[in-house]
Every structure is written in C-alpha cells, then in structure tokens.
Scaffold this motif. Structure first.
Motif, PDB file in Angstrom:
ATOM      1  N   LEU A  40       0.824  -1.213   0.000  1.00 52.27           N
ATOM      2  CA  LEU A  40       0.000   0.000   0.000  1.00 52.27           C
ATOM      3  C   LEU A  40       0.860   1.265   0.000  1.00 52.27           C
ATOM      4  O   LEU A  40       0.551   2.238  -0.696  1.00 52.27           O
ATOM      5  N   MET A  41       1.932   1.249   0.779  1.00 53.09           N
ATOM      6  CA  MET A  41       2.836   2.408   0.800  1.00 53.09           C
ATOM      7  C   MET A  41       3.447   2.642  -0.576  1.00 53.09           C
ATOM      8  O   MET A  41       3.505   3.774  -1.071  1.00 53.09           O
ATOM      9  N   MET A  42       3.899   1.567  -1.198  1.00 49.09           N
ATOM     10  CA  MET A  42       4.518   1.688  -2.521  1.00 49.09           C
ATOM     11  C   MET A  42       3.494   2.133  -3.568  1.00 49.09           C
ATOM     12  O   MET A  42       3.797   2.957  -4.437  1.00 49.09           O
ATOM     13  N   MET A  43       2.278   1.576  -3.485  1.00 45.92           N
ATOM     14  CA  MET A  43       1.234   1.965  -4.435  1.00 45.92           C
ATOM     15  C   MET A  43       0.876   3.433  -4.270  1.00 45.92           C
ATOM     16  O   MET A  43       0.666   4.153  -5.261  1.00 45.92           O
ATOM     17  N   SER A  44       0.808   3.911  -3.025  1.00 43.31           N
ATOM     18  CA  SER A  44       0.501   5.322  -2.769  1.00 43.31           C
ATOM     19  C   SER A  44       1.607   6.213  -3.316  1.00 43.31           C
ATOM     20  O   SER A  44       1.338   7.273  -3.901  1.00 43.31           O
ATOM     21  N   HIS A  45       2.834   5.786  -3.141  1.00 45.78           N
ATOM     22  CA  HIS A  45       3.987   6.530  -3.661  1.00 45.78           C
ATOM     23  C   HIS A  45       3.921   6.602  -5.186  1.00 45.78           C
ATOM     24  O   HIS A  45       4.116   7.662  -5.785  1.00 45.78           O
ATOM     25  N   MET A  46       3.642   5.473  -5.823  1.00 46.04           N
ATOM     26  CA  MET A  46       3.535   5.447  -7.277  1.00 46.04           C
ATOM     27  C   MET A  46       2.355   6.284  -7.757  1.00 46.04           C
ATOM     28  O   MET A  46       2.425   6.940  -8.808  1.00 46.04           O
ATOM     29  N   ASN A  47       1.263   6.276  -6.990  1.00 45.06           N
ATOM     30  CA  ASN A  47       0.076   7.049  -7.366  1.00 45.06           C
ATOM     31  C   ASN A  47       0.392   8.542  -7.422  1.00 45.06           C
ATOM     32  O   ASN A  47      -0.083   9.262  -8.313  1.00 45.06           O
ATOM     33  N   GLU A  48       1.206   9.002  -6.471  1.00 40.75           N
ATOM     34  CA  GLU A  48       1.620  10.413  -6.482  1.00 40.75           C
ATOM     35  C   GLU A  48       2.478  10.698  -7.705  1.00 40.75           C
ATOM     36  O   GLU A  48       2.301  11.724  -8.373  1.00 40.75           O
ATOM     37  N   GLU A  49       3.400   9.788  -7.996  1.00 40.10           N
ATOM     38  CA  GLU A  49       4.265   9.931  -9.177  1.00 40.10           C
ATOM     39  C   GLU A  49       3.449  10.017 -10.462  1.00 40.10           C
ATOM     40  O   GLU A  49       3.787  10.763 -11.383  1.00 40.10           O
ATOM     41  N   MET A  50       2.376   9.223 -10.514  1.00 37.00           N
ATOM     42  CA  MET A  50       1.585   9.106 -11.742  1.00 37.00           C
ATOM     43  C   MET A  50       0.378  10.042 -11.773  1.00 37.00           C
ATOM     44  O   MET A  50      -0.532   9.859 -12.585  1.00 37.00           O
ATOM     45  N   GLY A  51       0.358  10.977 -10.876  1.00 34.50           N
ATOM     46  CA  GLY A  51      -0.711  11.982 -10.892  1.00 34.50           C
ATOM     47  C   GLY A  51      -2.086  11.428 -10.584  1.00 34.50           C
ATOM     48  O   GLY A  51      -3.085  11.886 -11.151  1.00 34.50           O
ATOM     49  N   GLY A  52      -2.164  10.448  -9.709  1.00 35.72           N
ATOM     50  CA  GLY A  52      -3.459   9.900  -9.295  1.00 35.72           C
ATOM     51  C   GLY A  52      -4.001   8.806 -10.184  1.00 35.72           C
ATOM     52  O   GLY A  52      -5.146   8.372 -10.025  1.00 35.72           O
ATOM     53  N   ALA A  53      -3.177   8.285 -11.100  1.00 35.08           N
ATOM     54  CA  ALA A  53      -3.645   7.258 -12.055  1.00 35.08           C
ATOM     55  C   ALA A  53      -3.992   5.937 -11.375  1.00 35.08           C
ATOM     56  O   ALA A  53      -4.695   5.109 -11.962  1.00 35.08           O
ATOM     57  N   LEU A  54      -3.509   5.746 -10.134  1.00 43.10           N
ATOM     58  CA  LEU A  54      -3.774   4.485  -9.432  1.00 43.10           C
ATOM     59  C   LEU A  54      -4.895   4.615  -8.396  1.00 43.10           C
ATOM     60  O   LEU A  54      -5.054   3.737  -7.545  1.00 43.10           O
ATOM     61  N   SER A  55      -5.670   5.670  -8.478  1.00 38.98           N
ATOM     62  CA  SER A  55      -6.722   5.903  -7.481  1.00 38.98           C
ATOM     63  C   SER A  55      -7.751   4.774  -7.453  1.00 38.98           C
ATOM     64  O   SER A  55      -8.141   4.297  -6.379  1.00 38.98           O
ATOM     65  N   TYR A  56      -8.204   4.332  -8.619  1.00 37.39           N
ATOM     66  CA  TYR A  56      -9.154   3.208  -8.679  1.00 37.39           C
ATOM     67  C   TYR A  56      -8.514   1.943  -8.107  1.00 37.39           C
ATOM     68  O   TYR A  56      -9.143   1.201  -7.335  1.00 37.39           O
ATOM     69  N   ALA A  57      -7.251   1.703  -8.491  1.00 35.12           N
ATOM     70  CA  ALA A  57      -6.550   0.505  -8.027  1.00 35.12           C
ATOM     71  C   ALA A  57      -6.436   0.498  -6.503  1.00 35.12           C
ATOM     72  O   ALA A  57      -6.642  -0.543  -5.861  1.00 35.12           O
ATOM     73  N   LEU A  58      -6.114   1.638  -5.913  1.00 37.79           N
ATOM     74  CA  LEU A  58      -5.973   1.722  -4.461  1.00 37.79           C
ATOM     75  C   LEU A  58      -7.294   1.460  -3.750  1.00 37.79           C
ATOM     76  O   LEU A  58      -7.349   0.754  -2.740  1.00 37.79           O
ATOM     77  N   LYS A  59      -8.380   2.031  -4.285  1.00 36.53           N
ATOM     78  CA  LYS A  59      -9.693   1.810  -3.664  1.00 36.53           C
ATOM     79  C   LYS A  59     -10.102   0.338  -3.750  1.00 36.53           C
ATOM     80  O   LYS A  59     -10.641  -0.222  -2.792  1.00 36.53           O
ATOM     81  N   ILE A  60      -9.856  -0.267  -4.889  1.00 35.88           N
ATOM     82  CA  ILE A  60     -10.195  -1.692  -5.056  1.00 35.88           C
ATOM     83  C   ILE A  60      -9.318  -2.541  -4.141  1.00 35.88           C
ATOM     84  O   ILE A  60      -9.806  -3.459  -3.474  1.00 35.88           O
ATOM     85  N   PHE A  61      -8.035  -2.227  -4.078  1.00 32.44           N
ATOM     86  CA  PHE A  61      -7.099  -2.978  -3.244  1.00 32.44           C
ATOM     87  C   PHE A  61      -7.483  -2.894  -1.766  1.00 32.44           C
ATOM     88  O   PHE A  61      -7.404  -3.880  -1.029  1.00 32.44           O
ATOM     89  N   ARG A  62      -7.920  -1.705  -1.328  1.00 35.13           N
ATOM     90  CA  ARG A  62      -8.283  -1.499   0.079  1.00 35.13           C
ATOM     91  C   ARG A  62      -9.700  -1.963   0.393  1.00 35.13           C
ATOM     92  O   ARG A  62     -10.149  -1.863   1.532  1.00 35.13           O
ATOM     93  N   ASP A  63     -10.428  -2.434  -0.592  1.00 34.34           N
ATOM     94  CA  ASP A  63     -11.832  -2.814  -0.443  1.00 34.34           C
ATOM     95  C   ASP A  63     -12.685  -1.609  -0.054  1.00 34.34           C
ATOM     96  O   ASP A  63     -13.571  -1.684   0.791  1.00 34.34           O
ATOM     97  N   GLU A  64     -12.412  -0.487  -0.697  1.00 39.10           N
ATOM     98  CA  GLU A  64     -13.168   0.741  -0.462  1.00 39.10           C
ATOM     99  C   GLU A  64     -14.004   1.131  -1.672  1.00 39.10           C
ATOM    100  O   GLU A  64     -14.649   2.179  -1.673  1.00 39.10           O
ATOM    101  N   TYR A  65     -13.997   0.281  -2.708  1.00 43.35           N
ATOM    102  CA  TYR A  65     -14.746   0.608  -3.912  1.00 43.35           C
ATOM    103  C   TYR A  65     -16.131  -0.019  -3.826  1.00 43.35           C
ATOM    104  O   TYR A  65     -16.284  -1.137  -3.323  1.00 43.35           O
ATOM    105  N   PRO A  66     -17.164   0.687  -4.287  1.00 45.08           N
ATOM    106  CA  PRO A  66     -18.549   0.187  -4.165  1.00 45.08           C
ATOM    107  C   PRO A  66     -18.770  -1.210  -4.744  1.00 45.08           C
ATOM    108  O   PRO A  66     -19.520  -2.001  -4.165  1.00 45.08           O
TER     109      PRO A  66
END
Length: 406
Positions: free
Chosen positions: A120-146
């Motif tokens: 999760l830390m690495m994914m969050s770091h990469m998400n910042e690098e990629m301008g939020g492109a991993l936002s959906y992935a993070l929500k799905i990974f954390r089980d926060e997506y509807p």
C-alpha cells in the motif's frame, strides 16, 4: 501502432500488456524489483526448478484478471473501462511490497508489518508519481470501492492471485497434483448481490481447487526441508542484527545495513523516508551476497549458519502432531552448545521450534458461493458432495523441531 506488448509465459502462453497505465506499472523500478525476488523463496532446496519470480506471478495474475473481467462482462456484468483497468492495476501491484525470500523479512527485520502494508505504501507513492492514475486501483485494493466483487477478484478465497500461484508453482515444482483448472473456474465466475460466485456447473473444479491448495501447502509451501532452510536464514539474520546492535562490523549492502542497524516498524516507515527507499532496494541478491561473505565471519554462530545456507547443510527436522517438550528442547540446546563450541544461551540460534497450522477453507472468512439456476446461493461447504464442513474448515497443526546438523 500496436496497443499492447506481448510476454511469452510458460504457463499461459502469450500475455498482452496494454500500453498506457499497465505498461507503465510493468516498467516501473518497483515492479522490476520483483524480477529479483523468487516466488517460492527457499523452496528450491527441495524443488530445484522452482526459480520463477514474483514478477512472473504478477504478470500471470494480471492475465487471469483480464480473462475474469472479460468473462463477467460477457455475462452482462457492467464494468467501466476505468474500473477494469483499476482492478488489473491492483492485481499487478498486489505483491509489490514483498521482501526477499517471501515472508522471511517480515518475521526478522520488520516489526509488526506485513508485505500488504508495504504494498500500500509503494502503491501510494507510485500514485503520487503518476498523478493519481492508481486511485481506482488503491480503492479496489483497500476494499473501499462500491463494487466489492472487484476486490474479491484481487483478494478472497477464490482470487486470481491464488489461481495463478497454484498453477504456476505446480508447473515449476513439477508437483502435478497441485494443477488446477483455472480457465474453467474463471469461465464459471459470476456476480450476484455484489458478491463473486461460481456457477453450479463449476463445483467440481472448486472441489479440485481446494484439494489442490491443501496439497500444495503441505507438499511445497510447508515442506519440512523448505521450512527448516527458512529457519536457518531467519536465525542468521537475527544473529547478524544482534551482532550489529552490539558493535560488530558486518558486511552488508547499504539497504540491508539499514535494517540491521534499525528497529524497523510502521512508525519508522512513517517518519523516515529512508526506510521505504532501502526496502525498495532490497532483493534476494542482497541476502545471498551477505551470506557468502558471512561464511568467513569470525563469529562462530553467524559463519556456521551462513555456511549452512550456501552449502545446503539444512537443519535436521522432526515433525510431530504433539508439542515439543521442554526437556527435549533443553537436551538439544545442551548438545548443540557442546558440539558447536558455544554458550548454551546462544544455542537457540542453531535450532527452532515452531507450530504451523493451515486449513483448506476458512468458513469464517469471505466464502465461496455456488450459484444455482434458481438464483439461490449456497456455500461450497454446504453443497459439495465430497467435501464436508468439518474437513474443509479443520485446521491441521504440525510441530516442527529444527536443529543444526553436525
């Protein structure tokens, strides 16, 4: 211009990696690090061909995720392209936080953290690098997506992660009894009440999957020789850390040195950027390089453990269904101290007592639902003809007594 890259995989054949986000992830240094970490850690001491990497597994899991999403869409399950890409990115990155030799680092040089936390830390770091492109992935990974079934494809008792590693590990170890019908299982997947379910026609494939999973755990992942070899490595790292804490100068790569010199836990990760940086630079090579040098260390215990690993002098193992008595442990410590020429208080580095338990299917976890034609959903434990609830959920416990050979 071709819209995808092709990887030739020995298990699934040609796998397409879509250009754009997914290809960016595959080419990222944090992802490429997984090419230097073996999927099965030290299991190659038993199965020499088990040399495949976490990177290969992640690519295979991505392929199965793409197939699963295509199959669900064909059944009329509406999944946006952005959601599909998010799920694919999540499974591609699910193991990115793994350290060298599977879970060894989690039990020795990290305190109170699992690889999922670091992923999760690495994914969050990469998400910042990629301008939020991993936002959906993070929500799905954390089980926060509807749409919760997307998370279940990433992490559940029937996720594409397990479907790949069982197929892949069976292939590379040559343990053919562990082979599962992943293609058929994926074709049988469906969604009901936002829950991932399996069509009743696929019940036999699920029975085979659960049986194969149990076999692979006891025959491969928890094989007594692999467990014993892992204990040698764990104890070598613990001894090295103790020596460094007591002022001993030891050879180590800069990344490994950081973990030998610091008590690393989540709090340190949060306040020191160096922790994540050093972790992201660690791979199997750091550990092997240190072990080769430590074979000539003037500390008797560390040099003995390092030689055990490099020369395959693995701890002797006794497996039983009953706990090891204190008298037996004391007797072994006395013998080891005498034969190794060390103090008895240090003999614990040359032995290990551990209890391991595993069930085939947890009835208290997210369950595997079987969907019938009339729309009813039953748990696999209720409708299987050959597996009963007692067998499925029974935890098998084994006690491993590992100790130095002389």
């Amino acid at each position: 211009m071709n819209d995808s890259k092709i990887i030739n995989d020995p298990v699934f054949g040609f796998i397409k990696i879509k250009r754009g986000l997914l290809l960016q992830i595959v080419q990222h240094p944090l992802m490429q690090r997984l090419t230097r970490i073996k999927q099965l850690g030290l299991a190659s001491v038993v199965y020499p061909a088990a040399q495949h990497t976490r990177f290969q597994h992640s690519i295979g899991a991505l392929h199965l995720m793409t197939e699963a999403l295509r199959g669900l869409r064909e059944k009329g399950i509406y999944i946006f392209d952005t959601e599909a890409e998010g799920a694919e990115a999540a499974i591609l990155l699910h193991d990115i936080g793994h350290g060298p030799f599977s879970h060894v680092l989690e039990h020795t040089l990290l305190g109170g953290m699992g690889h999922e936390d670091i992923s999760l830390m690495m994914m969050s770091h990469m998400n910042e690098e990629m301008g939020g492109a991993l936002s959906y992935a993070l929500k799905i990974f954390r089980d926060e997506y509807p749409k919760r079934f997307l998370h279940e494809l990433v992490s559940s008792q029937l996720d594409v992660d397990r479907l790949d590693y069982l197929r892949r590990d069976s292939f590379f170890t040559g343990v053919h009894e562990g082979n599962i019908g992943s293609a058929r299982i994926i074709k049988m997947l469906d969604v009901a009440d936002d829950q991932l379910v399996v069509n009743s026609k696929g019940i036999y494939s699920i029975e085979n999957y659960l049986t194969s999973r149990r076999l692979m755990y006891w025959q491969v992942y928890l094989h007594k020789t692999a467990v014993a070899c892992e204990k040698v490595l764990v104890n070598a790292l613990l001894r090295a850390k103790w020596l460094v804490a007591n002022g001993k100068e030891l050879f180590a790569s800069p990344s490994l040195r950081y973990f030998l010199e610091h008590n690393v836990d989540k709090h340190l990760f949060d306040r020191d950027e160096q922790a994540l940086h050093c972790y992201s630079m660690l791979d199997d090579n750091d550990i092997w390089c240190a072990m080769k040098v430590w074979t000539e260390c003037d500390d008797r215990i560390l040099s003995l453990l390092a030689r055990d690993l490099t020369e395959r002098n693995i701890f002797r193992v006794e497996v039983s269904e009953e706990p090891v008595s204190e008298e037996r442990i004391d007797e072994l410590q006395t013998m080891i101290a005498q034969q190794a020429g060390i103090d008895k208080k240090d003999a614990h580095y040359l032995m290990e007592v551990t209890a391991i338990e595993k069930d085939m299917y947890s009835v208290n976890d997210d369950r595997i639902g079987i969907l019938y034609k009339d729309g009813t959903i039953k748990d696999i434990a209720e409708c299987s003809e050959i597996l009963n609830i007692g067998l499925l959920s029974k935890k098998i416990r084994k006690y491993y007594l590992c100790y130095q050979r002389f």
